[in-house]
Design a protein around this motif. Sequence first.
Motif, PDB file in Angstrom:
ATOM      1  N   ILE A  83       0.852  -1.190   0.000  1.00 25.96           N
ATOM      2  CA  ILE A  83       0.000   0.000   0.000  1.00 25.96           C
ATOM      3  C   ILE A  83       0.887   1.238   0.000  1.00 25.96           C
ATOM      4  O   ILE A  83       2.100   1.157   0.215  1.00 25.96           O
ATOM      5  CB  ILE A  83      -0.945   0.015   1.228  1.00 25.96           C
ATOM      6  CG1 ILE A  83      -0.144   0.153   2.516  1.00 25.96           C
ATOM      7  CG2 ILE A  83      -1.819  -1.236   1.249  1.00 25.96           C
ATOM      8  CD1 ILE A  83      -1.010   0.396   3.745  1.00 25.96           C
ATOM      9  N   SER A  84       0.266   2.380  -0.239  1.00 28.21           N
ATOM     10  CA  SER A  84       0.987   3.664  -0.244  1.00 28.21           C
ATOM     11  C   SER A  84       2.252   3.573  -1.083  1.00 28.21           C
ATOM     12  O   SER A  84       3.330   4.002  -0.654  1.00 28.21           O
ATOM     13  CB  SER A  84       1.323   4.077   1.198  1.00 28.21           C
ATOM     14  OG  SER A  84       0.153   4.186   1.974  1.00 28.21           O
ATOM     15  N   LEU A  85       2.115   3.033  -2.265  1.00 26.01           N
ATOM     16  CA  LEU A  85       3.280   2.824  -3.127  1.00 26.01           C
ATOM     17  C   LEU A  85       3.897   4.146  -3.547  1.00 26.01           C
ATOM     18  O   LEU A  85       3.204   5.158  -3.748  1.00 26.01           O
ATOM     19  CB  LEU A  85       2.889   2.001  -4.346  1.00 26.01           C
ATOM     20  CG  LEU A  85       2.738   0.496  -4.056  1.00 26.01           C
ATOM     21  CD1 LEU A  85       1.903  -0.186  -5.115  1.00 26.01           C
ATOM     22  CD2 LEU A  85       4.106  -0.156  -3.946  1.00 26.01           C
ATOM     23  N   LYS A  86       5.226   4.115  -3.682  1.00 23.28           N
ATOM     24  CA  LYS A  86       5.998   5.291  -4.055  1.00 23.28           C
ATOM     25  C   LYS A  86       6.760   4.986  -5.353  1.00 23.28           C
ATOM     26  O   LYS A  86       7.048   3.821  -5.648  1.00 23.28           O
ATOM     27  CB  LYS A  86       6.995   5.622  -2.950  1.00 23.28           C
ATOM     28  CG  LYS A  86       6.384   5.833  -1.583  1.00 23.28           C
ATOM     29  CD  LYS A  86       7.471   6.046  -0.534  1.00 23.28           C
ATOM     30  CE  LYS A  86       6.872   6.245   0.849  1.00 23.28           C
ATOM     31  NZ  LYS A  86       7.917   6.448   1.880  1.00 23.28           N
ATOM     32  N   PRO A  87       7.118   6.019  -6.091  1.00 20.36           N
ATOM     33  CA  PRO A  87       7.904   5.781  -7.312  1.00 20.36           C
ATOM     34  C   PRO A  87       9.172   4.985  -7.054  1.00 20.36           C
ATOM     35  O   PRO A  87       9.587   4.180  -7.898  1.00 20.36           O
ATOM     36  CB  PRO A  87       8.207   7.196  -7.805  1.00 20.36           C
ATOM     37  CG  PRO A  87       7.041   8.006  -7.313  1.00 20.36           C
ATOM     38  CD  PRO A  87       6.700   7.430  -5.973  1.00 20.36           C
ATOM     39  N   GLU A  88       9.773   5.172  -5.891  1.00 16.54           N
ATOM     40  CA  GLU A  88      10.998   4.434  -5.585  1.00 16.54           C
ATOM     41  C   GLU A  88      10.761   2.952  -5.324  1.00 16.54           C
ATOM     42  O   GLU A  88      11.717   2.192  -5.161  1.00 16.54           O
ATOM     43  CB  GLU A  88      11.736   5.071  -4.396  1.00 16.54           C
ATOM     44  CG  GLU A  88      10.877   5.307  -3.187  1.00 16.54           C
ATOM     45  CD  GLU A  88      10.358   6.742  -3.115  1.00 16.54           C
ATOM     46  OE1 GLU A  88       9.922   7.283  -4.162  1.00 16.54           O
ATOM     47  OE2 GLU A  88      10.382   7.317  -1.998  1.00 16.54           O
ATOM     48  N   ASP A  89       9.520   2.526  -5.271  1.00 19.71           N
ATOM     49  CA  ASP A  89       9.218   1.101  -5.158  1.00 19.71           C
ATOM     50  C   ASP A  89       9.251   0.405  -6.527  1.00 19.71           C
ATOM     51  O   ASP A  89       9.124  -0.822  -6.601  1.00 19.71           O
ATOM     52  CB  ASP A  89       7.827   0.895  -4.544  1.00 19.71           C
ATOM     53  CG  ASP A  89       7.744   1.354  -3.103  1.00 19.71           C
ATOM     54  OD1 ASP A  89       6.726   1.962  -2.732  1.00 19.71           O
ATOM     55  OD2 ASP A  89       8.704   1.106  -2.348  1.00 19.71           O
ATOM     56  N   THR A  90       9.416   1.176  -7.578  1.00 19.73           N
ATOM     57  CA  THR A  90       9.472   0.612  -8.923  1.00 19.73           C
ATOM     58  C   THR A  90      10.656  -0.327  -9.057  1.00 19.73           C
ATOM     59  O   THR A  90      11.799   0.037  -8.768  1.00 19.73           O
ATOM     60  CB  THR A  90       9.579   1.733  -9.971  1.00 19.73           C
ATOM     61  OG1 THR A  90       8.389   2.517  -9.941  1.00 19.73           O
ATOM     62  CG2 THR A  90       9.773   1.151 -11.363  1.00 19.73           C
TER      63      THR A  90
END
Length: 122
Positions: A83-90
């Motif tokens: 959840i609350s995904l961020k671009p850096e989780d790509t």
Amino acid sequence: QVQLVESGGGLVQAGGSLRLSCAASGSIVRVNDMGWYRQAPGKQRELVASITRSGSTNSADSVEDRFTISRDNAKNTVNLQMISLKPEDTAVYYCNAEVLTNLPIYSFRKYWGQGTQVTVSS
């Protein structure tokens, strides 16, 4: 022969959610530790979260409050709720499992899935 097959990756906007699943199949006597790793372009593969057969979990500091790992021992599956995904989780996310297999002999081996792409847009 043991196979790990991941599913659930995709493209999501920042703040969104995804659920990854991984199923182990083949010559399995028992699955011990399972986990999720990720590798972003130009970076080393890193541990995201892991879970023991008894359910003890460990996760990277960067995802601790946002990602939840779970498993079903009867189905030899592991999931990662994000959840609350961020671009850096790509990254490409890989499933990993330590398996007691009986072919060709009884032995513990670590297996990897083929990876599933997670892309988070800003």
